[in-house]
Design a protein around this motif. Sequence first.
Motif, PDB file in Angstrom:
ATOM      1  N   ASP A 294       0.817  -1.207   0.000  1.00 13.88           N
ATOM      2  CA  ASP A 294       0.000   0.000   0.000  1.00 13.88           C
ATOM      3  C   ASP A 294       0.857   1.266   0.000  1.00 13.88           C
ATOM      4  OD1 ASP A 294      -1.808   2.140   0.803  1.00 13.88           O
ATOM      5  OD2 ASP A 294      -3.198   0.555   1.376  1.00 13.88           O
TER       6      ASP A 294
ATOM      7  N   THR B  23       0.789   3.129   3.292  1.00 13.98           N
ATOM      8  CA  THR B  23       1.671   2.543   4.297  1.00 13.98           C
ATOM      9  C   THR B  23       3.097   3.028   4.095  1.00 13.98           C
ATOM     10  OG1 THR B  23       0.293   0.558   4.449  1.00 13.98           O
ATOM     11  CG2 THR B  23       2.554   0.386   5.263  1.00 13.98           C
TER      12      THR B  23
ATOM     13  N   TYR C 284       2.807   7.654  12.477  1.00 18.25           N
ATOM     14  CA  TYR C 284       1.602   6.853  12.666  1.00 18.25           C
ATOM     15  C   TYR C 284       1.542   6.446  14.133  1.00 18.25           C
ATOM     16  CZ  TYR C 284       4.843   2.845  11.928  1.00 18.25           C
ATOM     17  OH  TYR C 284       5.882   1.946  11.981  1.00 18.25           O
TER      18      TYR C 284
ATOM     19  N   PRO D 295       0.869   1.319  11.219  1.00 20.74           N
ATOM     20  CA  PRO D 295       0.558   2.132  10.042  1.00 20.74           C
ATOM     21  C   PRO D 295      -0.908   1.958   9.644  1.00 20.74           C
ATOM     22  CG  PRO D 295       2.518   0.774   9.692  1.00 20.74           C
ATOM     23  CD  PRO D 295       1.864   0.282  10.935  1.00 20.74           C
TER      24      PRO D 295
ATOM     25  N   PRO E 124      -3.563  -1.588   5.243  1.00 17.79           N
ATOM     26  CA  PRO E 124      -3.396  -1.575   3.788  1.00 17.79           C
ATOM     27  C   PRO E 124      -4.695  -1.924   3.072  1.00 17.79           C
ATOM     28  CG  PRO E 124      -2.415  -3.561   4.735  1.00 17.79           C
ATOM     29  CD  PRO E 124      -2.815  -2.689   5.890  1.00 17.79           C
TER      30      PRO E 124
ATOM     31  N   GLU F 155       1.337  -5.511   7.645  1.00 23.18           N
ATOM     32  CA  GLU F 155       1.107  -4.075   7.659  1.00 23.18           C
ATOM     33  C   GLU F 155       1.364  -3.437   6.298  1.00 23.18           C
ATOM     34  OE1 GLU F 155       2.103  -2.871  12.238  1.00 23.18           O
ATOM     35  OE2 GLU F 155       3.824  -3.376  10.964  1.00 23.18           O
ATOM     36  N   TRP F 156       1.905  -4.210   5.375  1.00 21.22           N
ATOM     37  CA  TRP F 156       2.244  -3.730   4.037  1.00 21.22           C
ATOM     38  C   TRP F 156       1.206  -4.130   3.004  1.00 21.22           C
ATOM     39  CZ3 TRP F 156       4.622  -0.432   1.235  1.00 21.22           C
ATOM     40  CH2 TRP F 156       5.035  -0.708  -0.076  1.00 21.22           C
TER      41      TRP F 156
END
Length: 307
Positions: A98, A101, A110, A114, A117, A177-178
Amino acid sequence: MADPLSADRFLAALLAEGVRVQEHPGWRTHNRNHKGPWGPVHGVMIHHTVTRGSAYTVELCRTGYTSLPGPLCQGVITKDGIVHLIGWGRANHAGGGDPDTLAAVVAEEYGARPPAPDVGNSDGIDGNARFYGFECENLGDGQDPWPAPQLDAIERVSAALCRAHGWGPKSTIGHLEWSDDKSDPKGFTMASMRDRIGVRLGSTPTRPPTTPTPPPASRYEPYPGRAFFMAGSKAALGKVSPIFTQMGNRLIARGFGRYYSVGAGPKLGRADVNAYEAYQRSLGYSGDAATWPPGPTTWNKLQVPNT
């Protein structure tokens, strides 16, 4: 945002942070740079492998597999806390992610994590160019434990790279988180790991041991190479080796005993070839990919005991 470290500076940063390192042959030049850019880098990404066994995990991450060639990261962190260096440069670890992100990581602005995504591997921006990647030996089921030495190593490698680039702890993220189609790492939170990294970045690095810690001896027979199984263009039927006995016993244990009339033995026979090809088909291979000889990925997955 920065140019990637050189291999020498990377190694020096890890050792200065007290990381126990094992260098694998050719790691400094093993990469996917011919497939795309490597850098500028913005942070560190942590993964789990969904594998069991250090030797198998390291080799899988080093060589990859048919649809995703290796290296699959720059370093593999095994459960004993050793960081195995297997590549340097672009690696197939992050995939698409993302852009929001990425922007949050670059700014290091953040909260506990984060922004969630909204895109995944197939429709995101290229993370392989933008992050250092570490694959961590774990089944990824939320039940497989994360030993203290392994968590310590994750903390140290992340802090080492953040320190080298002048980043803060928010430059370290998990794969989940990506990308919205990833769940790794599972079993600890990246927020708690970032807290640990932040504490470490405020402390003096622990000096490393004078020599890297050697990896534990493998219990399994390493892939002996294609030529071991072949006589020219044909299977080396009649060749004698104790490795074939161990291979046959593992195939029988995996449910392919119907191909053997008298059990496994040291002489390579048609039963061994037929059983191994059936084993490869059971893993989803087909056509030429399922035929003799064994390849390194299926061989390592079979876990043939040392002779």
